[in-house]
Design a protein around this motif. Structure first.
Motif, PDB file in Angstrom:
ATOM      1  N   VAL A 280       0.835  -1.193   0.000  1.00  0.00           N
ATOM      2  CA  VAL A 280       0.000   0.000   0.000  1.00  0.00           C
ATOM      3  C   VAL A 280       0.873   1.248   0.000  1.00  0.00           C
ATOM      4  O   VAL A 280       1.971   1.269   0.577  1.00  0.00           O
ATOM      5  CB  VAL A 280      -0.968   0.003   1.214  1.00  0.00           C
ATOM      6  N   ALA A 281       0.384   2.285  -0.683  1.00  0.00           N
ATOM      7  CA  ALA A 281       0.964   3.619  -0.653  1.00  0.00           C
ATOM      8  C   ALA A 281      -0.192   4.597  -0.777  1.00  0.00           C
ATOM      9  O   ALA A 281      -1.308   4.207  -1.157  1.00  0.00           O
ATOM     10  CB  ALA A 281       1.974   3.804  -1.778  1.00  0.00           C
ATOM     11  N   ARG A 282       0.026   5.880  -0.484  1.00  0.00           N
ATOM     12  CA  ARG A 282      -1.085   6.816  -0.520  1.00  0.00           C
ATOM     13  C   ARG A 282      -0.668   8.165  -1.101  1.00  0.00           C
ATOM     14  O   ARG A 282       0.509   8.509  -1.155  1.00  0.00           O
ATOM     15  CB  ARG A 282      -1.680   7.005   0.876  1.00  0.00           C
ATOM     16  N   SER A 283      -1.699   8.917  -1.516  1.00  0.00           N
ATOM     17  CA  SER A 283      -1.500  10.238  -2.108  1.00  0.00           C
ATOM     18  C   SER A 283      -2.753  11.064  -1.871  1.00  0.00           C
ATOM     19  O   SER A 283      -3.858  10.522  -1.743  1.00  0.00           O
ATOM     20  CB  SER A 283      -1.236  10.120  -3.611  1.00  0.00           C
ATOM     21  N   ARG A 284      -2.601  12.380  -1.851  1.00  0.00           N
ATOM     22  CA  ARG A 284      -3.772  13.248  -1.776  1.00  0.00           C
ATOM     23  C   ARG A 284      -4.522  13.280  -3.107  1.00  0.00           C
ATOM     24  O   ARG A 284      -5.698  13.640  -3.150  1.00  0.00           O
ATOM     25  CB  ARG A 284      -3.350  14.668  -1.392  1.00  0.00           C
ATOM     26  N   SER A 285      -3.858  12.912  -4.176  1.00  0.00           N
ATOM     27  CA  SER A 285      -4.467  12.895  -5.505  1.00  0.00           C
ATOM     28  C   SER A 285      -4.528  11.476  -6.034  1.00  0.00           C
ATOM     29  O   SER A 285      -3.585  10.691  -5.821  1.00  0.00           O
ATOM     30  CB  SER A 285      -3.645  13.744  -6.477  1.00  0.00           C
ATOM     31  N   PRO A 286      -5.589  11.098  -6.748  1.00  0.00           N
ATOM     32  CA  PRO A 286      -5.621   9.756  -7.332  1.00  0.00           C
ATOM     33  C   PRO A 286      -4.585   9.568  -8.427  1.00  0.00           C
ATOM     34  O   PRO A 286      -4.347   8.435  -8.854  1.00  0.00           O
ATOM     35  CB  PRO A 286      -7.047   9.652  -7.890  1.00  0.00           C
ATOM     36  N   LEU A 287      -3.963  10.647  -8.875  1.00  0.00           N
ATOM     37  CA  LEU A 287      -2.940  10.562  -9.914  1.00  0.00           C
ATOM     38  C   LEU A 287      -1.533  10.512  -9.331  1.00  0.00           C
ATOM     39  O   LEU A 287      -0.550  10.532 -10.067  1.00  0.00           O
ATOM     40  CB  LEU A 287      -3.071  11.744 -10.870  1.00  0.00           C
ATOM     41  N   GLY A 288      -1.422  10.479  -8.002  1.00  0.00           N
ATOM     42  CA  GLY A 288      -0.140  10.370  -7.351  1.00  0.00           C
ATOM     43  C   GLY A 288       0.512  11.718  -7.145  1.00  0.00           C
ATOM     44  O   GLY A 288      -0.107  12.766  -7.345  1.00  0.00           O
ATOM     45  N   PRO A 289       1.782  11.725  -6.722  1.00  0.00           N
ATOM     46  CA  PRO A 289       2.612  10.539  -6.478  1.00  0.00           C
ATOM     47  C   PRO A 289       2.203   9.802  -5.201  1.00  0.00           C
ATOM     48  O   PRO A 289       1.839  10.433  -4.212  1.00  0.00           O
ATOM     49  CB  PRO A 289       4.016  11.125  -6.335  1.00  0.00           C
ATOM     50  N   PHE A 290       2.278   8.473  -5.249  1.00  0.00           N
ATOM     51  CA  PHE A 290       1.939   7.631  -4.108  1.00  0.00           C
ATOM     52  C   PHE A 290       3.216   7.256  -3.364  1.00  0.00           C
ATOM     53  O   PHE A 290       4.178   6.779  -3.963  1.00  0.00           O
ATOM     54  CB  PHE A 290       1.219   6.365  -4.579  1.00  0.00           C
ATOM     55  N   THR A 291       3.197   7.467  -2.054  1.00  0.00           N
ATOM     56  CA  THR A 291       4.348   7.119  -1.225  1.00  0.00           C
ATOM     57  C   THR A 291       3.909   6.195  -0.090  1.00  0.00           C
ATOM     58  O   THR A 291       2.753   6.222   0.337  1.00  0.00           O
ATOM     59  CB  THR A 291       5.010   8.374  -0.631  1.00  0.00           C
ATOM     60  N   ASP A 292       4.848   5.407   0.393  1.00  0.00           N
ATOM     61  CA  ASP A 292       4.518   4.443   1.435  1.00  0.00           C
ATOM     62  C   ASP A 292       4.678   5.073   2.812  1.00  0.00           C
ATOM     63  O   ASP A 292       4.895   6.282   2.951  1.00  0.00           O
ATOM     64  CB  ASP A 292       5.344   3.168   1.285  1.00  0.00           C
ATOM     65  N   ARG A 293       4.557   4.236   3.833  1.00  0.00           N
ATOM     66  CA  ARG A 293       4.594   4.740   5.208  1.00  0.00           C
ATOM     67  C   ARG A 293       5.940   5.358   5.557  1.00  0.00           C
ATOM     68  O   ARG A 293       6.044   6.167   6.471  1.00  0.00           O
ATOM     69  CB  ARG A 293       4.256   3.597   6.161  1.00  0.00           C
ATOM     70  N   ASP A 294       6.993   5.004   4.818  1.00  0.00           N
ATOM     71  CA  ASP A 294       8.313   5.568   5.041  1.00  0.00           C
ATOM     72  C   ASP A 294       8.608   6.737   4.105  1.00  0.00           C
ATOM     73  O   ASP A 294       9.732   7.241   4.078  1.00  0.00           O
ATOM     74  CB  ASP A 294       9.385   4.488   4.856  1.00  0.00           C
ATOM     75  N   GLY A 295       7.605   7.160   3.331  1.00  0.00           N
ATOM     76  CA  GLY A 295       7.789   8.286   2.439  1.00  0.00           C
ATOM     77  C   GLY A 295       8.441   7.951   1.115  1.00  0.00           C
ATOM     78  O   GLY A 295       8.831   8.859   0.364  1.00  0.00           O
TER      79      GLY A 295
END
Length: 616
Positions: A280-295
């Protein structure tokens, strides 16, 4: 294009009405009752009942939706596959059902009602199948997006290739009408060799725009905006979401203002040696960038992604390709396929891997999802989801314990002080003395142009000592000087091994995998029946200039479980998956440096400790 209604959207509507105390709500947004019947218990795998009384053996790449309006049923769709080992064609091969579909009222027991397609769409090739459906609802119509694993050369004149298609219906049970062509057409891979793997579609809507995610290891995961009718995509809108050689099976969900990317990694279908898992990774935008819990970004060469769903040592391995549903009490549940390590194959079909479908609660801790409070996949009777109005929830989240090092076993540990190896360590297949040195608190060991996969030769060297009896932790900090970006140095690695013999071991390494750097946890088993795999792998957490690798060994119910942890700072550890392995009466623990010549693994230490469990 208007908002697409998925089961997560339905449940979010339900939660909104419940929080507002509304007197009326959509039919699917039902309340639970403190005095109503308890939600029924559940035990993995889900039960998929067939008309002839048999139970379907597999439901890979699952997706689940809820009916709309007064329809209180849930619907399950699976990748093209065989349902049983007895359903055969006249030539004796298993019948391949093109997107088998099921109906349920409890999200646990399902009844088969047919296949989405009686024949493949004409523009889809014959080599494989229609894979990984994703079903969404819009404006009174249902859309079934799917991966076409190959296409005729008329679609891709360069020689076929995979694509994404779509079919529509007025009902979640069909009949489905195909759009007649690709939503995403085949396209050459970025390196110009062959076609991209355009697998595993996932569709979401955000702020009035609808997006299609697709892709796999060869070409990475990408996203495009869909046209207003949902039947085609806009090539000029394409963006990279995840680097190649790491993720497939994309799932996107929104939670507390974040978009969460979930993707599966490694081999989906390797029998009892399947190490598939979800990150899993997350982003404020559905287009990313997606980062994990360690950034760390999932587009980085040292690939990001926090382990979300990994095998934990029970019967289930290869836990991956997920979707998420929210029940009528607001609890999230992760639905995914797995492999029963004790019964991995269709009977009489060699190495054709079965992938039954499972469900477990998805909890949220500090803004990140975890499965069963961190306990992972279940194989015993568990509280089930609230799938119907009036049911009373019985699942209560709790945090699972994690293992950490206890007392250091000094007689088995070394910091490589001095200029020679400690007497506790000895070589299996001693290498050329010119290829390694000890000094300055380090062991520097050139990577070998060899590996440990018999009968392949030459077999690489191992530096090891006897493993302690009972439970223990073994760790090392290693730097492997392969380049950090895009070098194509494949499978050069250094790290830990728990070694029974050259055909039976587990190993955790800092590894080069084509143009990426990853931490890989592998298992070798020998002998195996002819044609069966002997090696399986999973990937774990962070990899850095220096990476601390940890294997925790525990004996549970007479079985030896080995769990991987990794850290890029030596303090914060990320837990990965667990292999069970019989490594004989006298296994050894130690170090390896192999997979290709021209590089060096530098080890700071080898630390061995007792184990203790903590709740965090």
């Amino acid at each position: 294009m208007q908002a697409i209604l998925t089961v997560a959207t339905v449940a979010a509507l339900a939660a909104t009405f419940l929080q507002a105390g509304a007197a009326t709500a959509p039919a699917v947004a039902s309340t639970t009752s403190a005095r109503g019947p308890a939600a029924p218990d559940h035990q993995n795998p889900m039960t998929l009942s067939l008309p002839d009384g048999q139970t379907a053996a597999s439901c890979a790449d699952p997706t689940v939706v809820h009916g709309v309006g007064r329809d209180r049923n849930w619907y399950l769709y699976c990748t093209t596959d065989a349902l049983t080992a007895t359903d055969k064609t006249p030539d004796g091969s298993l019948v391949q059902h093109v997107v088998p579909t099921y109906r349920s009222t409890d999200l646990s027991h399902w009844t088969y009602f047919g296949d989405a397609f009686t024949t493949k769409p004409a523009w889809v090739g014959d080599a494989n199948g229609v894979w990984a459906p994703d079903v969404v609802y819009r404006d009174g119509r249902w859309f079934l997006y799917y991966a076409a694993s190959d296409t005729p050369t008329a679609i891709a004149p360069t020689g076929g290739g995979s694509a994404v298609g779509v079919a529509t219906s007025s009902s979640p049970t069909g009949p489905w009408t195909d759009s007649g062509g690709p939503v995403v057409a085949p396209q050459a891979a970025p390196n110009g060799t062959g076609q991209r793997w355009e697998f595993d579609p996932e569709v979401i809507t955000d702020r009035g725009a609808t997006y299609l995610y697709f892709g796999s290891y060869f070409g990475g995961v990408n996203v495009r905006r869909l046209t207003s009718d949902g039947l085609r995509s806009v090539p000029s809108s394409e963006r990279e979401i995840a680097i190649d050689n790491r993720y497939e099976g994309t799932y996107l969900m929104r939670h507390d203002g974040w978009w969460y990317f979930m993707g599966s990694a490694t081999n989906c279908c390797n029998g009892a040696l399947t190490g598939y898992g979800v990150f899993v990774a997350r982003s404020r935008s559905p287009l990313g960038p997606f980062t994990d819990r360690d950034g760390v970004a999932i587009t980085a060469t040292r690939v990001g992604g926090t382990p979300l769903l990994a095998q934990n040592g029970n019967r289930w391995v290869g836990t991956g390709h997920n979707t998420v549903v929210t029940d009528l009490a607001g609890q999230d549940w992760i639905v995914y396929h797995a492999v029963d390590r004790d019964d991995p194959y269709y009977a009489g079909q060699g190495t054709y891997t079965k992938r039954p479908v499972l469900i477990d609660p998805l909890d949220w801790i500090d803004g990140w999802p975890v499965v069963r409070g961190g306990a992972g996949p279940s194989d015993t009777v568990q509280p089930g989801p609230v799938a119907q109005p009036g049911e009373r929830p019985t699942y209560r989240p709790s945090r699972a314990a994690t293992d950490v090092p206890g007392r250091l076993l000094r007689s088995a540990s070394t910091s490589f002080d001095g200029s020679s190896l400690p007497s506790t360590l000895s070589w299996v297949r001693e290498p050329d003395p010119a290829t390694w040195t000890v000094g300055g608190g380090e062991l520097r060991w050139q990577t070998q142009a060899a590996d440990i996969h018999p009968p392949t030769t030459p077999l690489a060297s191992v530096l090891a000592e006897p493993a302690p009896s009972g439970d223990y932790v073994v760790e090392t900090t290693v730097a492997v000087d392969t380049p950090a970006t895009g070098d194509g140095v494949n499978y050069v690695q250094g790290g830990l091994i728990v070694y029974g013999d050259e055909g039976n071991y587990v190993r955790l390494t800092s590894n080069s995998i084509f143009d990426t750097r990853q931490t890989e946890f592998g298992k070798q088993v020998s002998p195996q029946p002819a044609g069966s795999p002997t090696y399986g792998n999973m990937v774990v957490g962070p990899v850095g200039d220096r990476t601390t690798l940890r294997i925790v060994h525990r004996v549970v119910g007479g079985q030896h479980r080995y769990t991987a942890y990794t850290s890029d700072d030596g303090r914060h550890f990320v837990r990965g998956g667990t292999w069970t392995a019989d490594l004989g009466a006298h296994p050894r623990i130690g170090l390896i440096s192999l997979g290709g010549s021209g590089f060096t693994s530098t080890f700071d230490d080898l630390r061995v400790s007792t184990v203790r469990s903590v709740h965090r």
